[in-house]
Design a protein around this motif. Structure first.
Motif, short mmCIF file in Angstrom:
data_model
loop_
_atom_site.label_atom_id
_atom_site.label_comp_id
_atom_site.label_asym_id
_atom_site.label_seq_id
_atom_site.Cartn_x
_atom_site.Cartn_y
_atom_site.Cartn_z
N SER A 77 5.03 26.04 9.99
CA SER A 77 5.97 26.94 9.30
C SER A 77 7.28 26.29 8.89
O SER A 77 7.95 26.78 7.97
N THR A 78 7.69 25.20 9.54
CA THR A 78 8.96 24.58 9.16
C THR A 78 8.84 23.69 7.93
O THR A 78 9.85 23.31 7.34
N VAL A 79 7.61 23.36 7.53
CA VAL A 79 7.41 22.42 6.41
C VAL A 79 8.00 22.98 5.12
O VAL A 79 8.65 22.26 4.35
N VAL A 80 7.80 24.27 4.85
CA VAL A 80 8.31 24.83 3.61
C VAL A 80 9.84 24.86 3.59
O VAL A 80 10.45 24.73 2.52
N TYR A 81 10.47 24.98 4.74
CA TYR A 81 11.94 24.92 4.80
C TYR A 81 12.42 23.52 4.41
O TYR A 81 13.39 23.38 3.65
N ARG A 82 11.74 22.52 4.92
CA ARG A 82 12.10 21.14 4.55
C ARG A 82 11.80 20.90 3.07
O ARG A 82 12.56 20.22 2.37
N GLY A 83 10.69 21.45 2.60
CA GLY A 83 10.36 21.29 1.19
C GLY A 83 11.42 21.89 0.27
O GLY A 83 11.77 21.31 -0.76
N HIS A 164 17.03 15.64 8.41
CA HIS A 164 17.90 16.81 8.46
C HIS A 164 17.16 17.99 9.08
O HIS A 164 16.03 18.30 8.69
N PRO A 165 17.75 18.67 10.05
CA PRO A 165 17.08 19.84 10.63
C PRO A 165 17.03 20.98 9.63
O PRO A 165 17.77 21.00 8.65
N ASN A 166 16.14 21.92 9.85
CA ASN A 166 16.13 23.10 9.00
C ASN A 166 16.36 24.33 9.85
O ASN A 166 16.31 24.28 11.08
N ALA A 167 16.63 25.44 9.19
CA ALA A 167 17.03 26.65 9.90
C ALA A 167 15.94 27.16 10.85
O ALA A 167 16.25 27.69 11.92
N LYS A 168 14.68 27.01 10.47
CA LYS A 168 13.60 27.49 11.34
C LYS A 168 13.55 26.67 12.64
O LYS A 168 13.35 27.23 13.73
N GLN A 169 13.74 25.38 12.54
CA GLN A 169 13.80 24.54 13.74
C GLN A 169 14.96 24.94 14.64
O GLN A 169 14.80 25.04 15.86
N ARG A 170 16.10 25.20 14.03
CA ARG A 170 17.27 25.58 14.82
C ARG A 170 17.07 26.95 15.45
O ARG A 170 17.51 27.19 16.57
N LEU A 171 16.42 27.87 14.73
CA LEU A 171 16.15 29.18 15.30
C LEU A 171 15.28 29.06 16.54
O LEU A 171 15.55 29.71 17.55
N ALA A 195 14.53 37.73 12.99
CA ALA A 195 15.39 36.60 12.61
C ALA A 195 14.62 35.62 11.72
O ALA A 195 15.15 35.10 10.73
N SER A 196 13.36 35.38 12.06
CA SER A 196 12.52 34.48 11.26
C SER A 196 12.31 35.04 9.86
O SER A 196 12.34 34.31 8.86
N PHE A 197 12.11 36.35 9.76
CA PHE A 197 11.93 36.98 8.45
C PHE A 197 13.21 36.85 7.62
O PHE A 197 13.14 36.59 6.40
N LEU A 198 14.36 37.00 8.23
CA LEU A 198 15.62 36.84 7.51
C LEU A 198 15.76 35.41 6.97
O LEU A 198 16.24 35.21 5.84
N LEU A 199 15.34 34.44 7.76
CA LEU A 199 15.38 33.05 7.29
C LEU A 199 14.41 32.85 6.13
O LEU A 199 14.68 32.09 5.20
N HIS A 200 13.27 33.53 6.21
CA HIS A 200 12.29 33.48 5.12
C HIS A 200 12.94 33.95 3.82
O HIS A 200 12.80 33.30 2.77
N ALA A 220 21.35 34.68 11.61
CA ALA A 220 20.13 35.49 11.57
C ALA A 220 19.77 36.01 12.96
O ALA A 220 19.41 37.18 13.13
N LEU A 221 19.88 35.14 13.96
CA LEU A 221 19.53 35.54 15.32
C LEU A 221 20.52 36.56 15.86
O LEU A 221 20.13 37.56 16.49
N SER A 222 21.80 36.34 15.62
CA SER A 222 22.83 37.28 16.08
C SER A 222 22.64 38.65 15.43
O SER A 222 22.75 39.69 16.09
#
Length: 262
Positions: A77-83, A164-171, A195-200, A220-222
């Motif tokens: 799931s993190t691949v598309v964030y990096r893409g 570079h990290p992405n938001a899903k990894q940090r979540l 929170a994951s949906f918000l990042l999506h 997103a998590l908060s």
């Protein structure tokens, strides 16, 4: 965020005198992390200046399509964030000569992101040949064009951008820190899912794509914690970032109004 700004904030809070040597080391590590994220993050604002043909709505549709491809191919799931990050780096660096070439750029960004993933499942490794990426565009580009665009992306991306990290990894990281601290339990996974949906949704929004990964993940998590009746700004979350509530609220307002592609 500059070191002096972080130091000033903590001095104003009277924290520096209390945290001790270990706390100072942790603070410096957070400062370094935030500065590294800022350095490696795409300049989305610059992309709007570089591009003459590609508009935010074109990017939105392309990224939504990448999400669908990643889902159909069962990519991690993190691949598309990096893409999406790689796509934004390109858009900030080179003008797209024709809209007919934009789909080729998008799929090449996803392929490059998959290549740079630390661990590939067998099904993902089987997808690496360029022919798969050309075929999924239904004739919009050739295998040779995908290969050439991926090579251009490789030359563009430096070490800071590739790692570079992405938001899903940090979540994920922040969620496990809350779990370890007892703030959430296994049965509270619905808060993580929101929170994951918000990042999506944030992937589709140029304004949110300009936000650095940790700030976006924390916001997103908060927000999700608040929705489900948890304390929105627990100490276990605060200790892993250097953001003020004002910074979080600004990003959260954008998350509240983010919309999927119609």
């Amino acid at each position: 965020m500059a070191n002096k700004d972080c130091a000033r904030r903590h001095c104003e809070l009277g924290v520096a005198a209390k945290i001790g040597a270990t706390g100072v080391q942790k603070l410096l590590a957070l400062i370094a992390q935030h500065e590294s994220e800022a350095k490696g993050h795409p300049d989305v604002q610059k992309a709007t200046q570089v591009q003459k043909l590609v508009l935010p709505e074109h990017r939105q549709i392309a990224v939504e399509w990448l999400i669908e491809v990643a889902w159909d191919w069962q990519l991690e799931s993190t691949v598309v964030y990096r893409g999406a990050q790689y796509l934004d780096h390109y858009l900030a660096s080179y003008p797209v000569p024709a809209l007919s070439k934009f789909q080729m750029l998008a799929i090449s960004s996803l392929r490059t992101a998959l290549k740079h993933s630390s661990k590939l499942a067998e099904r993902e490794r089987a997808r690496l040949p360029y022919k798969h990426w050309a075929e999924v565009t239904d004739g919009a580009c050739t295998e040779a064009e995908v290969r050439s665009t991926c090579s251009k992306l490789e030359r563009l991306l430096g070490t800071a951008q590739r790692g570079h990290p992405n938001a899903k990894q940090r979540l994920r990281y922040l969620w496990y820190r809350l779990y370890d601290a007892g703030v959430v339990k296994q049965e509270h996974v619905y808060a993580y899912m929101l929170a994951s949906f918000l990042l999506h949704l944030s992937l589709l929004d140029c304004g949110l794509s300009a936000v650095t990964p940790t700030l976006l993940a924390v916001a997103a998590l908060s927000l999700s914690l608040d929705v489900f009746g948890f304390a929105p700004w627990p100490g276990a979350l605060q200790e892993h970032c250097l953001y003020s509530q004002g910074e979080l609220q600004e990003v959260q307002q954008k998350l509240r109004t983010a919309q999927p592609v119609a």
